[in-house]
Design an enzyme around this catalytic site. Sequence first.
Site, PDB file in Angstrom:
ATOM      1  N   GLU A  51     -93.914 -66.229 -81.894  1.00 51.97           N
ATOM      2  CA  GLU A  51     -94.416 -67.212 -80.952  1.00 51.97           C
ATOM      3  C   GLU A  51     -94.119 -66.776 -79.515  1.00 51.97           C
ATOM      4  O   GLU A  51     -93.349 -65.837 -79.294  1.00 51.97           O
ATOM      5  CB  GLU A  51     -93.780 -68.580 -81.236  1.00 51.97           C
ATOM      6  CG  GLU A  51     -94.172 -69.149 -82.595  1.00 51.97           C
ATOM      7  CD  GLU A  51     -93.533 -70.499 -82.868  1.00 51.97           C
ATOM      8  OE1 GLU A  51     -92.792 -71.002 -81.986  1.00 51.97           O
ATOM      9  OE2 GLU A  51     -93.762 -71.042 -83.966  1.00 51.97           O
ATOM     10  N   THR A  86    -125.944 -48.509 -80.972  1.00 52.32           N
ATOM     11  CA  THR A  86    -127.202 -48.938 -80.358  1.00 52.32           C
ATOM     12  C   THR A  86    -127.580 -48.031 -79.192  1.00 52.32           C
ATOM     13  O   THR A  86    -128.726 -47.568 -79.082  1.00 52.32           O
ATOM     14  CB  THR A  86    -127.092 -50.394 -79.875  1.00 52.32           C
ATOM     15  OG1 THR A  86    -126.922 -51.251 -81.005  1.00 52.32           O
ATOM     16  CG2 THR A  86    -128.339 -50.809 -79.118  1.00 52.32           C
ATOM     17  N   HIS A 136    -123.250 -62.189 -73.559  1.00 52.13           N
ATOM     18  CA  HIS A 136    -124.311 -61.690 -74.445  1.00 52.13           C
ATOM     19  C   HIS A 136    -125.550 -62.579 -74.380  1.00 52.13           C
ATOM     20  O   HIS A 136    -126.676 -62.086 -74.324  1.00 52.13           O
ATOM     21  CB  HIS A 136    -123.776 -61.617 -75.875  1.00 52.13           C
ATOM     22  CG  HIS A 136    -124.752 -61.091 -76.862  1.00 52.13           C
ATOM     23  ND1 HIS A 136    -125.192 -59.782 -76.842  1.00 52.13           N
ATOM     24  CD2 HIS A 136    -125.387 -61.686 -77.904  1.00 52.13           C
ATOM     25  CE1 HIS A 136    -126.045 -59.588 -77.830  1.00 52.13           C
ATOM     26  NE2 HIS A 136    -126.183 -60.726 -78.482  1.00 52.13           N
ATOM     27  N   LYS A 179    -135.307 -52.681 -82.855  1.00 56.00           N
ATOM     28  CA  LYS A 179    -133.997 -52.649 -83.505  1.00 56.00           C
ATOM     29  C   LYS A 179    -133.838 -53.831 -84.430  1.00 56.00           C
ATOM     30  O   LYS A 179    -134.095 -54.974 -84.046  1.00 56.00           O
ATOM     31  CB  LYS A 179    -132.854 -52.667 -82.482  1.00 56.00           C
ATOM     32  CG  LYS A 179    -131.475 -52.473 -83.115  1.00 56.00           C
ATOM     33  CD  LYS A 179    -130.344 -52.564 -82.099  1.00 56.00           C
ATOM     34  CE  LYS A 179    -129.957 -54.001 -81.829  1.00 56.00           C
ATOM     35  NZ  LYS A 179    -128.697 -54.094 -81.026  1.00 56.00           N
TER      36      LYS A 179
END
Length: 332
Positions: free
Chosen positions: A41, A239, A136, A206
């Site tokens: 913690e 990609t 994104h 794609k």
Amino acid sequence: MQDSDLALFALHASGDFGAAVARHLGTGLMPHEERSFVDGEHKARPLANVRGRDVFVLHSLYADDAQSVDDKLCRLLFFIGALKDASAASVTAIVPYLGYARKDQKSKPRDPVTTRYVAALFEAVGTDRVVTLDVHNLAAFQNAFRCRTEHLQANGLFVAHFAPLVGQREVVVVSPDAGGLKRAERFRTRLAKALGRPVAAAFAEKHRSEDVLTGDLMVGPVAGRCAIIIDDLIGSGSTIARTAGMCRSQGATAVYAAASHGLFVGEAAQLLADEALDRLVVTDSVPPFRLAGTATLGKLDVLPVSGLFAEAIHRMHAGESLVQLLEQGSAE
């Protein structure tokens, strides 16, 4: 820019970035404590009075060798909670890279929508505003949060970098998939304005399923042009590497790629070292530590975004326009 009502903190894992932002603001980072316990913690607390102050906390949520994304997220949330309990007037989370932003929809039955859950966590600890860079899916990001959000863009930095690099050559801006067309179009429009001449557009087919990429169609005039591939993020590099190969096979004379966030996980270093890709550009929202000692590092350019975030912080604190900042591009 220094203002006694503004307080800037950066958690330790983002200390270097925070220090750069503080220098642009003409101030220093406020002191704080981060302490780990033997059971795993931890706690974090400000060591300065924040009562009634406009507080900004900087922490980029990417995994590194010491902390996972979850570790960093929890530390940021708990620190924001401590600031609110210490009577800060407002707390803004400055998150250059926002982890879990890609999981913004259900792509399979019973899938989580993790972006929305992360938003709820920020809201639960009393976060007043979240600021990030090139998420994104902008619409999903804006709709997930009920607190205020600000979205910065690296387009101005990329345009300033590529305009002198391409010179008088014919240029095409390439989106690596149909989903990135709007992002690529925003960059293409600004680049054309900077160059003072038309810039062509193209995109690659794609399809992704279980991390397997398919599709071999390239739409747009690539032959005989300098191709600039634009994306929001580089993860495994598959990609970008695949799109660079397609551009070369279509007759591109040079191939560059730019993405706001470079994670470079898995085999990214090997894939991006391929000679199909001439140069690669990212911002320092995520330090390229995974490329250390690789050939890909030699073709990488890293653009600092500390000035952009510093100017955004100044404008938010002063009640000035962020729209004008985004229209102007990069902050000096």
